[in-house]
Scaffold this motif. Structure first.
Motif, short mmCIF file in Angstrom:
data_model
loop_
_atom_site.label_atom_id
_atom_site.label_comp_id
_atom_site.label_asym_id
_atom_site.label_seq_id
_atom_site.Cartn_x
_atom_site.Cartn_y
_atom_site.Cartn_z
N THR A 24 0.81 -1.23 0.00
CA THR A 24 0.00 0.00 0.00
C THR A 24 0.84 1.28 0.00
O THR A 24 0.39 2.31 -0.49
CB THR A 24 -0.93 0.02 1.23
OG1 THR A 24 -0.13 -0.05 2.43
CG2 THR A 24 -1.88 -1.15 1.21
N SER A 39 1.60 3.35 -3.40
CA SER A 39 0.38 3.97 -3.94
C SER A 39 0.03 5.23 -3.16
O SER A 39 -0.41 6.23 -3.73
CB SER A 39 -0.79 2.99 -3.89
OG SER A 39 -0.52 1.85 -4.68
N ILE A 40 0.22 5.18 -1.84
CA ILE A 40 -0.08 6.35 -1.00
C ILE A 40 0.86 7.50 -1.35
O ILE A 40 0.44 8.65 -1.50
CB ILE A 40 0.04 5.98 0.49
CG1 ILE A 40 -1.09 5.02 0.87
CG2 ILE A 40 0.02 7.23 1.37
CD1 ILE A 40 -1.00 4.50 2.29
N VAL A 88 -0.37 11.05 -2.94
CA VAL A 88 -0.18 12.33 -2.23
C VAL A 88 0.52 13.34 -3.14
O VAL A 88 0.10 14.50 -3.25
CB VAL A 88 0.64 12.13 -0.94
CG1 VAL A 88 1.06 13.47 -0.35
CG2 VAL A 88 -0.18 11.36 0.09
N THR A 125 -6.11 14.42 0.49
CA THR A 125 -5.54 13.63 1.59
C THR A 125 -6.30 12.32 1.77
O THR A 125 -5.72 11.32 2.18
CB THR A 125 -5.56 14.42 2.91
OG1 THR A 125 -6.89 14.91 3.16
CG2 THR A 125 -4.61 15.60 2.85
N PRO A 168 -5.55 9.48 -1.57
CA PRO A 168 -4.26 8.77 -1.55
C PRO A 168 -4.14 7.77 -0.41
O PRO A 168 -3.33 6.85 -0.47
CB PRO A 168 -3.24 9.91 -1.38
CG PRO A 168 -3.92 11.11 -1.91
CD PRO A 168 -5.37 10.94 -1.52
N ILE A 169 -4.95 7.93 0.64
CA ILE A 169 -4.92 6.99 1.76
C ILE A 169 -5.94 5.88 1.57
O ILE A 169 -5.62 4.69 1.67
CB ILE A 169 -5.21 7.73 3.09
CG1 ILE A 169 -4.10 8.74 3.39
CG2 ILE A 169 -5.33 6.74 4.25
CD1 ILE A 169 -4.41 9.63 4.56
N PRO A 211 -5.50 3.10 -1.66
CA PRO A 211 -4.58 1.97 -1.41
C PRO A 211 -5.03 1.08 -0.24
O PRO A 211 -4.82 -0.13 -0.28
CB PRO A 211 -3.25 2.66 -1.08
CG PRO A 211 -3.36 4.01 -1.67
CD PRO A 211 -4.80 4.39 -1.53
N ILE A 253 3.15 12.92 3.71
CA ILE A 253 3.59 11.52 3.70
C ILE A 253 4.18 11.12 5.05
O ILE A 253 3.87 10.04 5.58
CB ILE A 253 4.62 11.29 2.57
CG1 ILE A 253 3.91 11.39 1.21
CG2 ILE A 253 5.29 9.92 2.71
CD1 ILE A 253 4.87 11.47 0.03
N ILE A 283 1.38 10.72 7.58
CA ILE A 283 0.60 9.51 7.34
C ILE A 283 1.32 8.28 7.89
O ILE A 283 0.76 7.48 8.65
CB ILE A 283 0.32 9.32 5.84
CG1 ILE A 283 -0.69 10.37 5.35
CG2 ILE A 283 -0.21 7.92 5.55
CD1 ILE A 283 -0.88 10.38 3.84
N THR A 315 -6.77 2.69 8.72
CA THR A 315 -5.78 1.62 8.70
C THR A 315 -6.32 0.37 9.38
O THR A 315 -6.14 -0.75 8.90
CB THR A 315 -4.48 2.08 9.39
OG1 THR A 315 -4.01 3.29 8.78
CG2 THR A 315 -3.39 1.02 9.28
#
Length: 311
Positions: free
Chosen positions: A16, A19-20, A24, A106, A109-110, A113, A178, A181, A237
């Motif tokens: 993951t 991709s994040i 971002v 934001t 992108p989280i 993935p 990033i 995160i 998550t």
């Protein structure tokens, strides 16, 4: 058990993580290129239908870049006697929709993935909540405020920078996002895999089963709701890991996150109060928060109810 959990965590993060990071950087690049000005076609119909002044419409467009700047502009107009309190509140609540759209940079992108299609659907539903809320405010403005025709012939658009310059400008914000995160995501991921291997979620589900009777969510989803009080990123998550383990399905994750948003609504006041009260003052600020949050909860309950009836 610990080595296995660490191995699974590393595999999950390697899958993951890239991709994040790419998501971002791409999102920040689009912002640097000034893509939010593409929404200028919305300004005239929104402003005219809600019977707001041109300056409020320009503020709505500005909110795609900064909600604080847009609302500060409204306060200046109010202090100068250009707009009244009801116009200020309506325009301010409208400014919350661009904030939702800008939050995509934001969220997507989280969530893409982590949750895949489920994440996209969830973002779409959150956006739908904001859109319905905006439509309600537009209708209120249409009937509450005096009609005024707004012209935008002299509206100036900002020229976007060159791609190379925009890319350089996007790297700074991307790096900060990033780091923020992964500072949360890495420890939460490791912890979730360890707790899953230990059977903690099964045990927690049995203890929290009486509470689940009051919420339309599976017992296994209650830890996600609890995590929302502390951190949305931690909750996403955790939900991703539970879905990966087959503990929750995609539709269950969506319902859990929507219900969690409703349950934790009071907790979000710690974010909104400093913003609105700081800009508008205690009286107007609290009134704006109350109207905006009440509408949001009302719409979200309605949409969640429809989903529950369908599924």
């Amino acid at each position: 058990m610990l080595p296995a959990a660490l191995t699974h965590s590393a595999e999950y993060l390697l899958k993951t993580g890239p991709s994040i990071i790419i998501g971002v950087v791409l999102a920040e690049l689009l912002v640097s290129l000034g893509w939010f000005y593409k929404f200028d076609f919305l300004v005239r119909p929104i402003t005219n239908y809600a019977h707001l002044r041109k300056e409020c419409g320009v503020g709505f467009l500005t909110a795609f870049a900064s909600t604080s700047s847009a609302n500060a502009s409204l306060k200046s107009m109010y202090d100068g006697g250009i707009i009244k309190e009801d116009e200020l509140i309506i325009a301010s609540v409208l400014n919350s929709f661009p904030a939702i759209v800008m939050h995509w940079r934001t969220l997507l992108p989280i969530l893409v993935p982590l949750l895949g299609t489920t994440g996209i659907i969830y973002v779409g539903l959150i956006t739908l909540v904001g859109l319905v809320k905006t439509l309600i405010v537009l209708i209120v403005g249409h009937f509450l405020l005096e009609e005024k025709e707004v012209r935008f012939e002299d509206f100036e658009k900002k020229e976007p920078p060159a791609l190379k310059i925009a890319f350089k400008e996007s790297l700074g914000p991307s790096k900060k996002t990033i780091i923020r995160i992964f500072k949360v995501m890495i420890p939460v991921t490791v912890l979730v895999f360890i707790l899953t291997d230990l059977g903690v979620f099964d045990t927690l589900g049995s203890y929290l089963e009486p509470i689940s009777a009051y919420l339309p969510v599976p017992v296994e989803g209650l830890p996600v709701i609890a995590a929302l009080f502390a951190s949305h990123l931690a909750a996403y998550t955790l939900a991703s890991n539970l879905m990966e383990q087959g503990i929750l399905s995609g539709i269950e994750v969506i319902i859990v996150l929507l219900v969690g948003n409703i349950v934790t609504s009071l907790g979000t006041l710690r974010i909104y109060i400093p913003h609105y009260v700081g800009i508008f003052g205690p009286k107007i600020g609290m009134k704006t928060i109350l109207i905006s949050q009440t509408l949001r909860i009302f719409v979200m309950v309605g949409i969640t109810g429809v989903i529950l009836m369908v599924f």
